[in-house]
Design a protein around this motif. Sequence first.
Motif, PDB file in Angstrom:
ATOM      1  N   ASN A  22       7.043   7.512   0.997  1.00 29.10           N
ATOM      2  CA  ASN A  22       6.024   8.206   1.360  1.00 29.10           C
ATOM      3  C   ASN A  22       6.764   9.970   1.196  1.00 29.10           C
ATOM      4  O   ASN A  22       6.533  10.510   2.421  1.00 29.10           O
ATOM      5  CB  ASN A  22       5.043   7.916   2.546  1.00 29.10           C
ATOM      6  N   PRO A  23       7.628   9.890   0.507  1.00 31.18           N
ATOM      7  CA  PRO A  23       8.452  11.335   0.408  1.00 31.18           C
ATOM      8  C   PRO A  23       6.958  12.637  -0.040  1.00 31.18           C
ATOM      9  O   PRO A  23       7.650  13.750   1.005  1.00 31.18           O
ATOM     10  CB  PRO A  23       9.337  11.424  -0.475  1.00 31.18           C
TER      11      PRO A  23
ATOM     12  N   ALA B  44       4.224  -0.768   9.224  1.00 34.98           N
ATOM     13  CA  ALA B  44       2.897  -1.417   8.728  1.00 34.98           C
ATOM     14  C   ALA B  44       4.075  -0.656   7.190  1.00 34.98           C
ATOM     15  O   ALA B  44       3.478  -2.084   5.803  1.00 34.98           O
ATOM     16  CB  ALA B  44       1.727  -1.170   8.453  1.00 34.98           C
ATOM     17  N   LEU B  45       4.123   0.700   7.142  1.00 36.75           N
ATOM     18  CA  LEU B  45       4.781   0.729   5.687  1.00 36.75           C
ATOM     19  C   LEU B  45       5.866   1.364   5.610  1.00 36.75           C
ATOM     20  O   LEU B  45       6.449   1.866   6.813  1.00 36.75           O
ATOM     21  CB  LEU B  45       3.666   2.169   5.101  1.00 36.75           C
ATOM     22  N   ASN B  46       6.526   1.549   4.705  1.00 36.50           N
ATOM     23  CA  ASN B  46       7.422   1.913   4.941  1.00 36.50           C
ATOM     24  C   ASN B  46       7.913   3.395   4.323  1.00 36.50           C
ATOM     25  O   ASN B  46       7.697   4.609   3.418  1.00 36.50           O
ATOM     26  CB  ASN B  46       8.692   1.848   4.044  1.00 36.50           C
ATOM     27  N   ARG B  47       8.677   4.744   5.277  1.00 32.22           N
ATOM     28  CA  ARG B  47       8.258   5.731   5.540  1.00 32.22           C
ATOM     29  C   ARG B  47       9.258   6.823   4.406  1.00 32.22           C
ATOM     30  O   ARG B  47       8.510   7.437   4.270  1.00 32.22           O
ATOM     31  CB  ARG B  47       8.829   6.601   7.078  1.00 32.22           C
TER      32      ARG B  47
ATOM     33  N   PRO C 157       1.194  -1.487   0.019  1.00 26.68           N
ATOM     34  CA  PRO C 157      -0.236  -0.218   0.417  1.00 26.68           C
ATOM     35  C   PRO C 157       0.558   1.233   0.230  1.00 26.68           C
ATOM     36  O   PRO C 157       0.250   2.166  -0.268  1.00 26.68           O
ATOM     37  CB  PRO C 157      -0.431   0.122   1.424  1.00 26.68           C
TER      38      PRO C 157
ATOM     39  N   ARG D 127       1.668  11.967   2.960  1.00 26.68           N
ATOM     40  CA  ARG D 127       1.614  11.083   4.106  1.00 26.68           C
ATOM     41  C   ARG D 127       0.568  11.845   4.532  1.00 26.68           C
ATOM     42  O   ARG D 127       0.011  10.743   5.953  1.00 26.68           O
ATOM     43  CB  ARG D 127       2.750  12.284   4.937  1.00 26.68           C
ATOM     44  N   SER D 128      -0.177  12.887   4.650  1.00 24.20           N
ATOM     45  CA  SER D 128      -1.450  12.896   4.839  1.00 24.20           C
ATOM     46  C   SER D 128      -2.834  12.452   4.661  1.00 24.20           C
ATOM     47  O   SER D 128      -3.458  11.427   5.821  1.00 24.20           O
ATOM     48  CB  SER D 128      -2.219  14.540   4.638  1.00 24.20           C
ATOM     49  N   VAL D 129      -2.650  11.457   4.022  1.00 24.11           N
ATOM     50  CA  VAL D 129      -3.625  10.489   3.404  1.00 24.11           C
ATOM     51  C   VAL D 129      -3.282   9.105   4.230  1.00 24.11           C
ATOM     52  O   VAL D 129      -3.249   8.133   4.853  1.00 24.11           O
ATOM     53  CB  VAL D 129      -3.815   9.639   1.933  1.00 24.11           C
ATOM     54  N   LEU D 130      -2.043   8.321   4.130  1.00 27.53           N
ATOM     55  CA  LEU D 130      -1.482   7.368   4.459  1.00 27.53           C
ATOM     56  C   LEU D 130      -0.933   7.505   5.783  1.00 27.53           C
ATOM     57  O   LEU D 130      -0.443   5.636   6.483  1.00 27.53           O
ATOM     58  CB  LEU D 130      -0.366   6.488   3.937  1.00 27.53           C
ATOM     59  N   ASN D 131      -0.158   8.448   7.132  1.00 26.77           N
ATOM     60  CA  ASN D 131       0.659   8.472   7.868  1.00 26.77           C
ATOM     61  C   ASN D 131      -0.421   7.403   9.206  1.00 26.77           C
ATOM     62  O   ASN D 131      -1.072   8.353   9.119  1.00 26.77           O
ATOM     63  CB  ASN D 131       1.504   9.599   8.560  1.00 26.77           C
TER      64      ASN D 131
ATOM     65  N   VAL E   1       4.433  14.758   0.870  1.00 27.11           N
ATOM     66  CA  VAL E   1       3.410  15.974   2.498  1.00 27.11           C
ATOM     67  C   VAL E   1       1.706  15.594   1.936  1.00 27.11           C
ATOM     68  O   VAL E   1       1.443  14.234   3.048  1.00 27.11           O
ATOM     69  CB  VAL E   1       3.088  17.566   2.703  1.00 27.11           C
ATOM     70  N   VAL E   2       1.313  15.604   0.572  1.00 22.21           N
ATOM     71  CA  VAL E   2       0.806  14.893  -0.472  1.00 22.21           C
ATOM     72  C   VAL E   2      -0.161  13.744   0.339  1.00 22.21           C
ATOM     73  O   VAL E   2      -0.966  13.158   0.886  1.00 22.21           O
ATOM     74  CB  VAL E   2       0.008  15.057  -1.311  1.00 22.21           C
TER      75      VAL E   2
END
Lengths: 396, 396, 396, 396
Positions: B386-387, B380-383, B265, B392-396, B389-390
Amino acid sequence: MTGSQLQMILPKFPSCSYLENNPSSKQNILERLEGGEVVLGDGSYCATLEKRGYVKAGHYTPEASVENPEAVEALAYEYARAGADITQTFTYYSRDVGTPDDVNLTCGEINQGACNIAKKIAKEKGTIVAGGIVQTGVFSTKRDKKEVHEELREGLEVLIQNDIDLIIVEFFGNIIEMEWAIELALSYNKPVAATMCIGPKGDTDGVQPEECAVRMARAGAHIIGTNCKFDPFISLETMRRMKAGLDAENLHPYLMCQPLGFRTPDVNHFGGFHLPEFPFAMEPRQITRIEAAQFAREAYHLGIRVIGGCCGIESHHIRAMAEELAVERGGLPEGSRKSDHDLSTLKKKGDMGRDEFKMKGSKEYWQSLIPCTGRPLSSALNRTMNPEVVDRSVLN
Amino acid sequence: MTGSQLQMILPKFPSCSYLENNPSSKQNILERLEGGEVVLGDGSYCATLEKRGYVKAGHYTPEASVENPEAVEALAYEYARAGADITQTFTYYSRDVGTPDDVNLTCGEINQGACNIAKKIAKEKGTIVAGGIVQTGVFSTKRDKKEVHEELREGLEVLIQNDIDLIIVEFFGNIIEMEWAIELALSYNKPVAATMCIGPKGDTDGVQPEECAVRMARAGAHIIGTNCKFDPFISLETMRRMKAGLDAENLHPYLMCQPLGFRTPDVNHFGGFHLPEFPFAMEPRQITRIEAAQFAREAYHLGIRVIGGCCGIESHHIRAMAEELAVERGGLPEGSRKSDHDLSTLKKKGDMGRDEFKMKGSKEYWQSLIPCTGRPLSSALNRTMNPEVVDRSVLN
Amino acid sequence: MTGSQLQMILPKFPSCSYLENNPSSKQNILERLEGGEVVLGDGSYCATLEKRGYVKAGHYTPEASVENPEAVEALAYEYARAGADITQTFTYYSRDVGTPDDVNLTCGEINQGACNIAKKIAKEKGTIVAGGIVQTGVFSTKRDKKEVHEELREGLEVLIQNDIDLIIVEFFGNIIEMEWAIELALSYNKPVAATMCIGPKGDTDGVQPEECAVRMARAGAHIIGTNCKFDPFISLETMRRMKAGLDAENLHPYLMCQPLGFRTPDVNHFGGFHLPEFPFAMEPRQITRIEAAQFAREAYHLGIRVIGGCCGIESHHIRAMAEELAVERGGLPEGSRKSDHDLSTLKKKGDMGRDEFKMKGSKEYWQSLIPCTGRPLSSALNRTMNPEVVDRSVLN
Amino acid sequence: MTGSQLQMILPKFPSCSYLENNPSSKQNILERLEGGEVVLGDGSYCATLEKRGYVKAGHYTPEASVENPEAVEALAYEYARAGADITQTFTYYSRDVGTPDDVNLTCGEINQGACNIAKKIAKEKGTIVAGGIVQTGVFSTKRDKKEVHEELREGLEVLIQNDIDLIIVEFFGNIIEMEWAIELALSYNKPVAATMCIGPKGDTDGVQPEECAVRMARAGAHIIGTNCKFDPFISLETMRRMKAGLDAENLHPYLMCQPLGFRTPDVNHFGGFHLPEFPFAMEPRQITRIEAAQFAREAYHLGIRVIGGCCGIESHHIRAMAEELAVERGGLPEGSRKSDHDLSTLKKKGDMGRDEFKMKGSKEYWQSLIPCTGRPLSSALNRTMNPEVVDRSVLN
């Protein structure tokens, strides 16, 4: 141990030759261990062949040795190519677990088929043929030595007829039955390895790993240790305690460890087959080849010299173990010709400017990587496996 | 969708017969689709054979088709047994990626070996032989149609000489090159399937999935969809948008989807091969057979009629898809004889009082299970994926 | 323990009256404990007032007792309202940790301010005034009893001058210094509670919890236990071992536990202040009020009769403990007038048809809920806290 | 954005003076915004005072403004000290939600008490007094403008009588009711801020954020944005879309954002109060001060000039926002005298050789830290919040 620490103590990608098979002289495992060798076992048959479509989940019986011998042989061949020094017969004797209804083969027919396959691989690849016996159903209902011996003898018969090289008395959960089984196995004048499916909390009667080890050694097993049910690193903890027990009594049998290929820190004393995910949703727990190599390194460091795997360990894990111990073993396995064992291919890609491979050409990268799970809805541990306060305090 | 919701709309374990192969009449995929069939593709060759020791990671070239044909054949056989109606030739043509240094085979030799294997399986199991061509290296450097055609033509040649049943124009990241490839493929008068390796964010030029689908259909491909790079459920999202685009233009080609067998994801528009875990630590992300069945069900529900897998999809996943769609397909695959497809074995164990199997004999149990990862150190996810902002806002 | 198990052994929302304060008779803690009472301590001052803007992180000195007495008083008042029977003076004596540069108050001035506040609350709310001394800096450099006593005496002086009701000898990491401190504290003829900041791995010299407990009891402390550094459930494990040690020697001091308000299963023997998240990113680890109640229940079950908290425990946690033990304590705390202590408000909302509150009106719902973290990029445990193989095997 | 990227664009710990209050000239928010100021709002009253024991969960009514005014005042004081330029009256008007049964105060009495407190803080600290009105119950049953106005007028009355400085029309879920409310609020000739409790999926009728923003601006609100229900980074995504809508129409009202203080990536369009953890197990989701500072920086970067918080945002979060924007705001808040705002105390500890503080004295350390949750039994997202296939494909 961190990647950087490992770097200090480990040679990095020594230039190893590929190991040549030498069928004529390799079959006596005790001589090899005496000579200082690290012997690799093979991985899972049941679990892997279930996924491939040749073993029925729930039953887990080995009729594929007759029904689809080419599939069993292909897997045994994979393991040998990957570096396994042992080929275990795909025989799984137990009176209690029947084969699926549509199978009309006798136990003897199945086991003979299994021996044929193992011996064929051994002839071609020079592997040691091992045959196993496991805990009986009768022991759990009445602890009668004679009946246990009778049941185990049936299982051993075909193995002896086929003159296998090593008897593995494995998957025993109770030290008393294990002692009886060792006694019987020794009567055939073969090398005997004895491995219990126990974790750090001990056997089904609560006998601790230290004592189990001492009693297996005193019963005369040449090689002792654990197999199955627990994850690689928990199994090493059990092995550490077994070794401490043996050291305290100045006993020095060879040590062996064949753990699950799954991370199961939450299994408590029940073992991995009690997990809610077993058997159809275990994938997220399967270990990576990197973890397999770390297991092999730590096992070696602990003095274990027969290293292999059980359910969930597949050929790429065995190959990773063989590559990790290439220097100690004197060379790389045949299968490494097709693996990026020194990461040179990944390194080259990174060097060619492909950003996603930058860093991936180094052993440190992989050793320090904590893999993501891709599963935001999943938790790490299963709550149902930690019912007691004492466990929650440690693992929560 | 929750387990209980699924229960309402799905038949539960219909009593299905096992499918008989019928080699003589099954090879024309378009006729079968026209007849309302759900056609199953096979799973990964490269990724699976790499683990088994026959393909070199980094290279991922198919010389095993000549060097170890029995291993390639064993895998193709597994897929057919598991229910795959298609056997794809293990040919992977690209001028850019050379074989490992010690391989002295020509591309033609390798591809001929691959065709031989696929045709042997097709003969025995009645599968459709498919051959694929993939995006070229030359397109990324200069967008020259003539040069692209030239390179693709080389790849197609051997497939045509072997009179395959279906051309799959797959793993294209850009719709322009895809249109050129479809044009070329159609010139051979074979059924043509066209699948792009794109996610919901569109192609390499940012062309959205809706438009890509319309353009593939207008270019004349008989079957269109996605393959590889993205996880099953993200791929379905892409397919949903493709279908919406097609519906809006009143276009109705057959739909096809062959996603990764990993949960990714966090991959954004890059795709799973950019993950830090690729290629050696992907295990925790691999989907379970339960998830494979859910994918197949949702794909079917969306109108997709060619359903298969790419890297990470193995034969137990294909079998789970075939079992999930057994009613729609008219029967169970041969391999289900060795699978607990109706959970009756697990149910029996639970009924016999073995607590750890209680509940496991029901489809709802498995559909509602969220598997644990066994990995408290893993996120769960690899940071790094997700570089922005857009995201990160959804997936963080 | 699961929710359903708890249900069986716990009364559900007994109809309790609210507790009236009875200032005149409540200050002797030993008499109250002898009478069978469960005495609640208060929560954190340092950590909570740091967040509120009155204590400087890093220094953690209590000059707010003089600079912002209304803020300290407001917090002490919160705890008393929430059910705390003890008001601890916000004095933190240590020669080593200086106040921030811009503070020109003497230690005596600060501590007197702290006593004034605690006595004011005690007068209004009937709480027991407790004053603490903590481990010295001098012990870690030279183990000189005389110098340790000298330093501790300075800390005790102002407490004795203010005639406090209870001396808490707390946050000691080594049993030797603890024994010296108990000896000194007893010389003032006050009730003495002694709590060590140790976990299951024992003190700074490796002395095990069992032995620490026995030595504290033999040194004469009336109440013994642990405080700070470890999470509630790990602290209970330490307490369990302390109790086992005491039982074995037939010693029966009162037991006390004031743990961290954070989940820190990964801290090993270092304790929570070594976590990478300390001090500015601890929020995701903070316990819920549900967990606070579970802690209180388990502590009570274990025989602990002075139950409170340290850093991270705030007034809603203390209130939850008081509500959990309302029957045992004879009534609800004043603060429960403003808490949904019997979940009747949530239940009413659910009954009125608001779907999102369905189920939330039951204690079982909350006891069985495992809260999500909202953080797909976060792992459960911190890898840097598990450097050794032995630990990784258990916790990975 | 990664830590290292932030480093490039952000000044590092400028030497700022502390801000002096200037009560006489600061109350007109529009003049201050026109002058280029960044105005900070305050944080939560309801949620924070519930934890402290003064507000009843479920009811969430503000009778504490009369019953425990010193507790409300203490919190308002905390926010002002932390840097809040606005003090919002703790009035929460709604005909539907009654106060707890044992409260015999009228709405007017409560709201007057709230105004008294806010004005007292404003006088002492120079803050802007803001009063809010929220969506009505009547709108959801019948969309009658006259009745809505009547209900809102009751709420506004006491605020106008107290001559507050700013009307905040907040927590509206539907743009139609919002337009009506703005119209009414403007009739009092006060500055009007309008914030909707919507996420990226739009209002209760599905009107998208872009259109909501345009309609709020056209209705005449001076300041527009979002508040409550969604996490900080999801709220920024909504704000980004609002700004895009406004830019497209060449509208330029001031922007405002007051999100939840919890990470709730799984809330979908329902918002955080539908989470299974609400209201008693939200701790693991609470944001850290580091995340609060990142939110403030990103909000500023996006052009938002009124930045504050809602439920879950406490004073240490507001202080972190003020410190992050110290240069833009011309100085540090009063409360920073007691915060390690430049990390110099932590740095000093690390420099003194205390290993656990090594690295912690740098802003980059904290910006790049992903906090662990300490909760191996917890998942990141809640499965029940993602019922639909389309969402699972993105978030699973």
